[in-house]
Design a protein around this motif. Structure first.
Motif, PDB file in Angstrom:
ATOM      1  N   LEU A 167      -7.024   0.726  -3.046  1.00 31.21           N
ATOM      2  CA  LEU A 167      -6.260   1.946  -2.771  1.00 31.21           C
ATOM      3  C   LEU A 167      -5.754   2.549  -4.084  1.00 31.21           C
ATOM      4  CD1 LEU A 167      -5.057   3.572  -0.236  1.00 31.21           C
ATOM      5  CD2 LEU A 167      -2.908   2.559  -0.930  1.00 31.21           C
TER       6      LEU A 167
ATOM      7  N   LEU B  10       0.838  -1.209   0.000  1.00 31.87           N
ATOM      8  CA  LEU B  10       0.000   0.000   0.000  1.00 31.87           C
ATOM      9  C   LEU B  10       0.866   1.250   0.000  1.00 31.87           C
ATOM     10  CD1 LEU B  10      -2.073  -1.797   2.564  1.00 31.87           C
ATOM     11  CD2 LEU B  10      -3.159  -0.883   0.551  1.00 31.87           C
TER      12      LEU B  10
ATOM     13  N   VAL C 228      -6.267   8.547   1.690  1.00 29.68           N
ATOM     14  CA  VAL C 228      -7.390   7.644   1.420  1.00 29.68           C
ATOM     15  C   VAL C 228      -7.814   7.070   2.769  1.00 29.68           C
ATOM     16  CG1 VAL C 228      -8.130   5.489   0.324  1.00 29.68           C
ATOM     17  CG2 VAL C 228      -6.626   7.060  -0.929  1.00 29.68           C
TER      18      VAL C 228
ATOM     19  N   VAL D 277      -9.893   4.274   5.044  1.00 28.27           N
ATOM     20  CA  VAL D 277     -10.296   2.868   4.966  1.00 28.27           C
ATOM     21  C   VAL D 277     -11.374   2.642   6.020  1.00 28.27           C
ATOM     22  CG1 VAL D 277      -9.555   0.469   5.025  1.00 28.27           C
ATOM     23  CG2 VAL D 277      -7.940   2.255   4.306  1.00 28.27           C
TER      24      VAL D 277
ATOM     25  N   TYR E 151      -4.571   6.186   5.046  1.00 36.25           N
ATOM     26  CA  TYR E 151      -3.226   6.288   4.469  1.00 36.25           C
ATOM     27  C   TYR E 151      -3.048   7.724   4.025  1.00 36.25           C
ATOM     28  CZ  TYR E 151      -2.308   1.318   4.606  1.00 36.25           C
ATOM     29  OH  TYR E 151      -2.060   0.046   5.053  1.00 36.25           O
TER      30      TYR E 151
END
Ligand code: ZN
Length: 228
Positions: free
Chosen positions: A152, A82, A165, A167, A173
């Motif tokens: 992602l 990620l 982003v 989650v 993130y």
């Protein structure tokens, strides 16, 4: 903040600060910093506030391990694929994965996008001004962290202006062009996630449509604080 030239030392220093903020408690969360064509990453499943520089992994931009810590019990971060999405797709110099409760609560109040406007801290996000509407995509959580990679990537490509982003029921993130930028933006995002949760608690909308002078949306309890 310190800007120690050794990314492994800087990661340990940042992790202690983030632990105090509740972003990396319970061994959760993670941090990585790019150095040249490599990325230095904190290991998986360790007490983030007690890490030592010698416990870091170094990976290439394709995810292969360049250097690993002496302790064979340490494992590469579950976040590695990620982190590399933000680095390879957006040129990030550092990425922070936060399990902040503010981020988690924000994902429970919005559907596919978090949005907020007219707060001074929005100016802390690169490319954003006070009058802009800040939008952060929300992706669905998966049982394993690495299984978030495709979603992602999709979110990063679909929202070219975002530096974060969310989650759902998990965290966020957040990245920046260097460690300082990643840290300060993570602080601004977290403040805004927190602000949005409090605004919704008071029944207020988090965005101001049509300008800040619209008195109808400046009053708490107007009943327009529901989902988009
Ligand atoms: Zn996580």
């Amino acid at each position: 903040m310190t800007t120690h030239p050794d990314p492994a030392v800087l990661i340990c220093d940042l992790a202690r600060s983030f632990y105090d903020l509740g972003w990396v408690s319970g061994t959760g969360g993670g941090i990585c910093i790019r150095t040249g064509d490599n990325v230095v990453m904190a290991p998986s499943g360790v007490q983030k506030e007690r890490m030592q520089p010698g416990e870091m992994f170094t990976v290439a931009l394709d995810g292969s391990i360049v250097d690993r810590p002496d302790d064979p019990a340490l494992r590469l971060s579950e976040c590695s694929s990620l982190f590399l999405k933000a680095i390879n797709l957006r040129g990030a110099g550092a990425v922070i994965h936060s399990h902040s409760l503010h981020a988690v609560m924000a994902t429970l109040l919005f559907d596919e996008e978090f949005s907020i406007s007219h707060l001074e801290m929005i100016k802390g996000i690169e490319g954003m001004g006070y009058h802009d509407r800040l939008v952060v995509p929300i992706i669905e959580n998966t049982a394993r962290e690495c299984d978030l990679a495709d979603a992602l990537e999709e979110a990063i490509l679909a929202y070219p202006a975002t530096h974060a982003v969310l989650v759902r029921r998990h965290g966020a993130y957040i990245w920046g062009r260097d460690a300082v930028r990643a840290k300060t933006q993570a602080e601004c995002y977290d403040y805004l996630f927190h602000a949005a949760v409090e605004m919704r608690r008071l029944g207020m909308p988090t965005t101001v449509e049509g300008g800040i002078d619209d008195a109808s949306v400046q009053t708490a309890g107007t009943g327009v604080g529901g989902r988009r």
